[in-house]
Design an enzyme around this catalytic site. Structure first.
Site, short mmCIF file in Angstrom:
data_model
loop_
_atom_site.label_atom_id
_atom_site.label_comp_id
_atom_site.label_asym_id
_atom_site.label_seq_id
_atom_site.Cartn_x
_atom_site.Cartn_y
_atom_site.Cartn_z
N GLU A 86 0.85 -1.19 0.00
CA GLU A 86 0.00 0.00 0.00
C GLU A 86 0.88 1.24 0.00
O GLU A 86 1.74 1.40 0.87
CB GLU A 86 -0.92 0.05 1.22
CG GLU A 86 -1.83 1.28 1.18
CD GLU A 86 -2.56 1.57 2.49
OE1 GLU A 86 -3.37 2.53 2.49
OE2 GLU A 86 -2.31 0.88 3.50
N ASP A 127 5.33 4.71 3.53
CA ASP A 127 5.08 6.12 3.82
C ASP A 127 6.39 6.75 4.29
O ASP A 127 7.26 6.06 4.82
CB ASP A 127 4.01 6.28 4.90
CG ASP A 127 3.27 7.62 4.80
OD1 ASP A 127 3.89 8.66 5.08
OD2 ASP A 127 2.09 7.63 4.42
N ASP A 186 -2.76 12.08 -2.51
CA ASP A 186 -2.89 13.51 -2.80
C ASP A 186 -3.24 13.64 -4.29
O ASP A 186 -2.48 13.17 -5.14
CB ASP A 186 -1.56 14.21 -2.49
CG ASP A 186 -1.64 15.72 -2.64
OD1 ASP A 186 -2.51 16.22 -3.39
OD2 ASP A 186 -0.81 16.40 -2.03
N ASP A 191 -11.55 9.66 -3.35
CA ASP A 191 -12.78 10.45 -3.34
C ASP A 191 -12.75 11.50 -4.44
O ASP A 191 -13.77 12.11 -4.75
CB ASP A 191 -12.94 11.16 -2.00
CG ASP A 191 -11.88 12.24 -1.81
OD1 ASP A 191 -10.68 11.87 -1.80
OD2 ASP A 191 -12.22 13.43 -1.72
#
Length: 219
Positions: free
Chosen positions: A47, A72, A121, A157
């Protein structure tokens, strides 16, 4: 820097499921995740921009026959997922602290079975296109890392990013098995994800935003 952050960084140095600069595995893990980190031969699922690791850890709870790696750059974020995985004795979870632009330094060709891009982002400005995690630059980086039939997932989204990605994928000749929905929670795909939501997904869903999802493979 706050005391809590310093404590988290210190714990990351000690936690076996965090791979980061300063640890021996940081320089040698490429091509060796299964043998060195997980000590099994199960498929690897990665991920990107995993944040606190809610999705990575959630998938690991549901799939003991796969290995999961959250990537990350924010050490204070992956600390959370690392601690939860250790507390629950999830041996199939690890976290890699690095910039996503450096991903190819840590994964050998065909080492990844599935790749998740969850609520990245969107980089809406035209000048930021190269920084989008679904831009041609990144797709070319992911392609050799995925094994035959490997799947890339995008969940977002942001309609602009989603439409940009769909258009881009439809123009490429090396994409196969492309499926998508503009309303994830009214689709058949939702049952495949075990109801796992990231922190950002919960925020967007509570605001009434429809979640978009697509998946594809490279030929």
């Amino acid at each position: 820097m706050g005391r809590n952050k310093l404590l988290r960084f210190k714990e990351n140095e000690e936690n076996f499921n965090v791979v980061q600069e300063g640890k021996p595995s940081f320089e040698t893990i490429k091509g060796n995740w299964k043998e060195v980190q997980f000590k099994n031969n199960n498929p690897i699922v990665v991920e990107l921009a995993c944040g606190r690791g809610e999705f990575t850890v959630g998938l690991a709870r549901e799939n003991s026959e796969q290995n999961f790696i959250g990537v990350d750059i924010k050490g204070s974020r992956i600390w959370k997922g690392s601690k939860i995985a250790i507390a629950e004795d999830l041996q199939n979870v690890a976290f890699l602290r690095t910039q996503i632009e450096q991903l190819e330094k840590f994964f050998a060709p065909k080492e990844i079975h599935e790749l998740w891009i969850t609520f990245p982002d969107p980089r809406p400005r035209d000048g930021d296109e190269k920084k989008r995690l679904t831009s041609p630059r990144f797709l070319e980086m992911y392609k050799p890392m995925l094994d035959e039939g490997g799947i890339v997932h995008l969940k977002t989204d942001n309609t602009g990013l989603f439409e940009y990605t769909l258009e881009l994928l439809n123009l490429r000749e090396d994409i196969t098995n492309l499926e998508h929905t503009f309303d994830f929670y009214q689709s058949s795909f939702q049952h495949e994800h075990f109801g796992i939501k990231t922190r950002y997904e919960k925020i967007f869903s509570d605001k009434g935003e429809k979640i978009k999802y697509l998946r594809f493979s490279f030929k």
